[in-house]
Design an enzyme around this catalytic site. Structure first.
Site, short mmCIF file in Angstrom:
data_model
loop_
_atom_site.label_atom_id
_atom_site.label_comp_id
_atom_site.label_asym_id
_atom_site.label_seq_id
_atom_site.Cartn_x
_atom_site.Cartn_y
_atom_site.Cartn_z
N GLU A 115 0.85 -1.20 0.00
CA GLU A 115 0.00 0.00 0.00
C GLU A 115 0.88 1.25 0.00
OE1 GLU A 115 -2.84 -0.13 3.19
OE2 GLU A 115 -3.63 -2.07 2.56
N GLU A 182 -8.34 1.84 -4.66
CA GLU A 182 -9.49 1.54 -3.79
C GLU A 182 -10.22 2.83 -3.45
OE1 GLU A 182 -8.65 -1.03 -0.47
OE2 GLU A 182 -10.62 -0.69 0.44
O1 KIV Z 1 -6.62 -7.11 1.59
C1 KIV Z 1 -7.42 -7.04 0.64
O2 KIV Z 1 -8.34 -7.86 0.48
C2 KIV Z 1 -7.24 -5.95 -0.30
C3 KIV Z 1 -8.32 -5.73 -1.32
C4 KIV Z 1 -9.51 -5.16 -0.67
C5 KIV Z 1 -7.85 -4.93 -2.45
O3 KIV Z 1 -6.28 -5.25 -0.23
#
Ligand code: KIV
Length: 274
Positions: A115, A182
């Protein structure tokens, strides 16, 4: 043949949408793989969906590795994408390399997701230099929940939108193989998808992304908790009915019947045992 980032680049060019699902265990991954999903993300959302934490921050590399191994064992064709958990890459590029190596070598993942935007350019460069495909997750980044102050749509002002575009370009320049967005307004996600050479994957980012991701338990209705606006239930596998039927059948003595029990041909002698 296992899918690769080369296939996903072609899919962007031919506008063949990429399908990604976040899943965490062997049976789910097997069903997804057999159904032909392109990418199985072993998401850190496992912390909330399966482990019952209130956010994604508590899950460790060791815990994530257990889920990664299960998913990899089940997947013949899908690309297995390991989500790097909180503080497995933020502390240093060295840590990022070491932890990503665990996901590739032990978890048998085919790439990693982290991220962040331009602030992780060095990290993305180092991982790419080590031939580890990286997916950069921008927009709403749940590991930053305490700094963001809630799960909110991102890129709403002109400045915030420009920052997201700059982040997307920076991670692509650093070598990211894909960009996951997201909770980004649909029009902004479209713009970013057009600007980037690499594929984009959306969750709450509208229909113009090169692919979509949802959590397995969300779109199959496997849990009855909060349902974000971007989730569509494609099935309602609510287990409550089945659980209630099981309890009732056991309590009434209706289960197990002879059909679900074992018996011997000559078993009178069992009566004589004490
Ligand atoms: O951890 C997860 O499931 C994610 C998705 C929501 C993209 O990062």
């Amino acid at each position: 043949m296992r899918k690769s980032i080369v296939d996903f680049k072609k899919q962007k060019e031919t506008q063949d949408k990429i399908t990604m699902v976040a899943a965490y265990d062997y049976p789910s991954a097997k069903a997804l793989d057999e159904a032909g999903v392109d990418i199985i993300l072993v998401g850190d959302s496992v912390a909330m969906v399966l482990l019952g934490h209130e956010d994604t921050l508590s899950v460790s590399v060791e815990e994530m590795l257990i889920f990664n191994k299960a998913v990899s064992r089940a997947s013949q064709n899908a690309f297995v994408l390991a989500d790097m958990p909180f503080m497995s890459y933020q502390s240093s590029t060295y840590d990022a390399l070491q932890n990503a190596a665990k996901f590739i070598k032990i978890g048998r993942a085919n790439g990693v997701k982290l991220e962040g935007g331009r602030e992780f350019s060095e990290c993305i460069k180092a991982l790419s230099r080590a031939s580890i495909p990286v997916v950069a997750h921008i927009g709403l980044t749940p590991q930053a929940i305490n700094a963001m102050g809630g799960y909110k749509v991102q890129g709403k002002s002109k400045e915030a939108a420009q920052k997201l575009i700059d982040d997307a370009k920076a991670v692509e320049d650093a070598g990211a193989s894909m960009v996951l967005m997201e909770c980004v307004p649909s029009k902004l996600a479209k713009k970013i998808t057009e600007i980037l050479q690499v594929p984009t994957i959306g969750i709450g980012a509208g229909k113009h992304c090169d692919g979509q991701v949802l959590v397995y338990h969300d779109f199959l209705g496997l849990h009855q908790g909060f349902k974000p606006k971007f989730v569509r239930k494609f099935a309602d596998l609510n287990p409550n009915e089945g659980i209630k039927a099981y309890i009732n059948a056991v309590k009434s003595g209706e289960f197990p019947s002879d059909a679900h029990s074992f018996s011997l041909e000559n078993d009178e002698w069992i009566e004589q045992l004490y």
